[in-house]
Design a protein around this motif. Structure first.
Motif, mmCIF file in Angstrom:
data_model
loop_
_atom_site.group_PDB
_atom_site.id
_atom_site.type_symbol
_atom_site.label_atom_id
_atom_site.label_comp_id
_atom_site.label_asym_id
_atom_site.label_seq_id
_atom_site.Cartn_x
_atom_site.Cartn_y
_atom_site.Cartn_z
ATOM 1 N N SER A 160 5.103 2.290 5.241
ATOM 2 C CA SER A 160 4.243 1.110 5.315
ATOM 3 C C SER A 160 3.109 1.286 6.319
ATOM 4 O O SER A 160 2.352 0.343 6.581
ATOM 5 C CB SER A 160 5.075 -0.125 5.674
ATOM 6 O OG SER A 160 5.899 0.121 6.797
ATOM 7 N N ASP A 161 2.974 2.499 6.875
ATOM 8 C CA ASP A 161 1.837 2.835 7.744
ATOM 9 C C ASP A 161 0.673 3.408 6.947
ATOM 10 O O ASP A 161 -0.357 3.744 7.545
ATOM 11 C CB ASP A 161 2.248 3.883 8.786
ATOM 12 C CG ASP A 161 3.184 3.338 9.839
ATOM 13 O OD1 ASP A 161 3.254 2.112 10.009
ATOM 14 O OD2 ASP A 161 3.857 4.153 10.492
ATOM 15 N N VAL A 162 0.826 3.540 5.639
ATOM 16 C CA VAL A 162 -0.238 4.098 4.795
ATOM 17 C C VAL A 162 -0.362 3.271 3.524
ATOM 18 O O VAL A 162 0.578 2.604 3.099
ATOM 19 C CB VAL A 162 0.035 5.579 4.428
ATOM 20 C CG1 VAL A 162 0.022 6.463 5.663
ATOM 21 C CG2 VAL A 162 1.355 5.733 3.680
ATOM 22 N N TRP A 163 -1.528 3.375 2.921
ATOM 23 C CA TRP A 163 -1.784 2.556 1.739
ATOM 24 C C TRP A 163 -1.006 3.026 0.518
ATOM 25 O O TRP A 163 -0.712 2.238 -0.375
ATOM 26 C CB TRP A 163 -3.282 2.519 1.424
ATOM 27 C CG TRP A 163 -3.871 3.847 1.027
ATOM 28 C CD1 TRP A 163 -4.352 4.811 1.862
ATOM 29 C CD2 TRP A 163 -4.047 4.343 -0.302
ATOM 30 N NE1 TRP A 163 -4.816 5.893 1.141
ATOM 31 C CE2 TRP A 163 -4.644 5.628 -0.200
ATOM 32 C CE3 TRP A 163 -3.768 3.833 -1.572
ATOM 33 C CZ2 TRP A 163 -4.947 6.397 -1.313
ATOM 34 C CZ3 TRP A 163 -4.084 4.601 -2.687
ATOM 35 C CH2 TRP A 163 -4.667 5.871 -2.548
ATOM 36 N N ASN A 164 -0.647 4.316 0.471
ATOM 37 C CA ASN A 164 0.147 4.815 -0.655
ATOM 38 C C ASN A 164 0.976 6.011 -0.192
ATOM 39 O O ASN A 164 0.445 7.110 -0.022
ATOM 40 C CB ASN A 164 -0.757 5.208 -1.824
ATOM 41 C CG ASN A 164 0.035 5.493 -3.098
ATOM 42 O OD1 ASN A 164 0.951 6.295 -3.099
ATOM 43 N ND2 ASN A 164 -0.343 4.831 -4.176
ATOM 44 N N HIS A 165 2.232 5.777 0.036
ATOM 45 C CA HIS A 165 3.121 6.813 0.576
ATOM 46 C C HIS A 165 3.163 8.054 -0.315
ATOM 47 O O HIS A 165 2.983 9.184 0.157
ATOM 48 C CB HIS A 165 4.514 6.220 0.746
ATOM 49 C CG HIS A 165 5.582 7.213 1.031
ATOM 50 N ND1 HIS A 165 5.586 8.012 2.164
ATOM 51 C CD2 HIS A 165 6.702 7.557 0.315
ATOM 52 C CE1 HIS A 165 6.662 8.794 2.149
ATOM 53 N NE2 HIS A 165 7.338 8.545 1.048
ATOM 54 N N ALA A 200 7.271 -5.554 12.234
ATOM 55 C CA ALA A 200 8.388 -4.752 11.740
ATOM 56 C C ALA A 200 8.112 -4.210 10.334
ATOM 57 O O ALA A 200 7.557 -4.911 9.482
ATOM 58 C CB ALA A 200 9.665 -5.579 11.728
ATOM 59 N N ALA A 201 8.499 -2.947 10.116
ATOM 60 C CA ALA A 201 8.444 -2.378 8.773
ATOM 61 C C ALA A 201 9.403 -3.182 7.883
ATOM 62 O O ALA A 201 10.433 -3.666 8.359
ATOM 63 C CB ALA A 201 8.845 -0.914 8.823
ATOM 64 N N PRO A 202 9.057 -3.365 6.599
ATOM 65 C CA PRO A 202 7.968 -2.713 5.860
ATOM 66 C C PRO A 202 6.661 -3.499 5.808
ATOM 67 O O PRO A 202 5.914 -3.362 4.828
ATOM 68 C CB PRO A 202 8.577 -2.586 4.465
ATOM 69 C CG PRO A 202 9.392 -3.843 4.312
ATOM 70 C CD PRO A 202 9.954 -4.114 5.684
ATOM 71 N N GLN A 203 6.348 -4.282 6.826
ATOM 72 C CA GLN A 203 5.056 -4.964 6.825
ATOM 73 C C GLN A 203 3.921 -3.934 6.916
ATOM 74 O O GLN A 203 4.035 -2.936 7.612
ATOM 75 C CB GLN A 203 4.950 -5.906 8.019
ATOM 76 C CG GLN A 203 5.884 -7.092 7.990
ATOM 77 C CD GLN A 203 5.668 -7.996 9.189
ATOM 78 O OE1 GLN A 203 4.639 -8.670 9.292
ATOM 79 N NE2 GLN A 203 6.615 -8.006 10.117
ATOM 80 N N ARG A 204 2.850 -4.212 6.211
ATOM 81 C CA ARG A 204 1.649 -3.379 6.265
ATOM 82 C C ARG A 204 1.099 -3.391 7.677
ATOM 83 O O ARG A 204 0.979 -4.431 8.316
ATOM 84 C CB ARG A 204 0.630 -3.939 5.282
ATOM 85 C CG ARG A 204 -0.801 -3.464 5.429
ATOM 86 C CD ARG A 204 -1.724 -4.412 4.681
ATOM 87 N NE ARG A 204 -3.136 -4.163 4.936
ATOM 88 C CZ ARG A 204 -3.787 -4.541 6.034
ATOM 89 N NH1 ARG A 204 -3.137 -5.170 7.004
ATOM 90 N NH2 ARG A 204 -5.081 -4.285 6.176
#
Length: 265
Positions: A160-165, A200-204
């Motif tokens: 969730s740190d990138v726009w498309n894993h 917190a993940a999985p928030q963008r």
């Protein structure tokens, strides 16, 4: 209470108008900048002093890289590590010295981007990035005081740190090898990822958007390249964390945005 900001400014002299805007609007106690792209004597000290920032630790070089920490509260130069092992200006550490915050160390780092090919044999820059992180890891093993390390790590570790894993798994900044190497650094000191404590993940969660996008906000192909990590005990005193995405839309912006953490010490 102390508020600390990290921001890859991508040329402090060119971006000084937006730095001034940010400081007037938010007035953090300490501002850590990366990619200042100037030598120490060229740093815009007077512009910062006019805004009430009178304390400086600057590690610069001509035209490239460079880091600087400025403050409204006093600190002293604490460390300058050459984790790149080639003399590049990529780190400055300070120790806060005022009575309310004495003893807290703030490490400001600019990790190499690593080039375009995620292979040490084909791309020496990628190998240098991994070696840089390994040197940081060995350093972290010996930390014995409350420490905050901030800066442009040039790695987005979580999905969730990138726009498309899936699309970025083979792109430098999100490869499994880089993520594993960064995890070893985290484990070496038990660092707490302050950003993900509060978002917190999985928030963008992004801090960088490429200049190549015609409309960065509509496109929203961001990555979280910038981080604020704290020693375990210090992390418990972090009471707020914010990402100032609006700064990406200011006039002549950096491609990174400021992150701010507030501590109750």
């Amino acid at each position: 209470m102390v508020s600390i900001v990290t921001w890859n400014i991508n040329s402090v002299r060119l971006r000084m108008p937006i730095v001034e805007r940010f400081l007037k609007e938010h007035a953090p106690d300490v501002l850590c900048l990366q990619e200042i792209k100037c030598q120490e004597h060229q740093f815009p000290y007077d512009a910062f002093r006019a805004l009430g920032y009178e304390h400086f630790a600057v590690h610069g070089q001509k035209g490239y890289h460079g880091v600087a920490t400025v403050g409204k509260i006093p600190f002293r130069d604490f460390s300058r590590h050459d984790w790149q092992d080639n003399g590049e200006a990529r780190h400055i550490g300070v120790e806060l010295t005022d009575p309310d915050h004495r003893g807290m160390v703030v490490e400001n780092v600019y990790v190499p981007a690593g080039g375009d090919i995620p292979d040490r044999e084909q791309n020496t820059k990628f190998g240098q990035k991994l070696d840089f992180l390994e040197r940081m890891t060995r350093w972290a093993d010996a930390i014995d005081r409350p420490t905050l390390i901030v800066g442009d790590f040039n790695i987005a570790p979580l999905e969730s740190d990138v726009w498309n894993h899936k699309q970025l798994l083979k792109v430098v900044s999100h490869t499994p090898l880089e993520v594993d190497t960064l995890q070893r650094f985290m484990d070496a000191h038990g660092w707490a990822d302050i950003g993900r404590q509060h978002i917190a993940a999985p928030q963008r969660y992004y801090s960088w958007w490429s200049y190549r996008a015609k409309d960065w906000r509509a496109n929203d192909r961001g990555r979280r390249l910038d981080h604020m990590w704290a020693s375990p005990e210090l992390a418990k005193q972090a009471i707020a964390h914010r990402v100032h995405e609006d700064a990406r839309g200011w006039d002549k912006p950096s491609d990174h945005v400021p992150l701010v953490t507030e501590f109750a010490l």
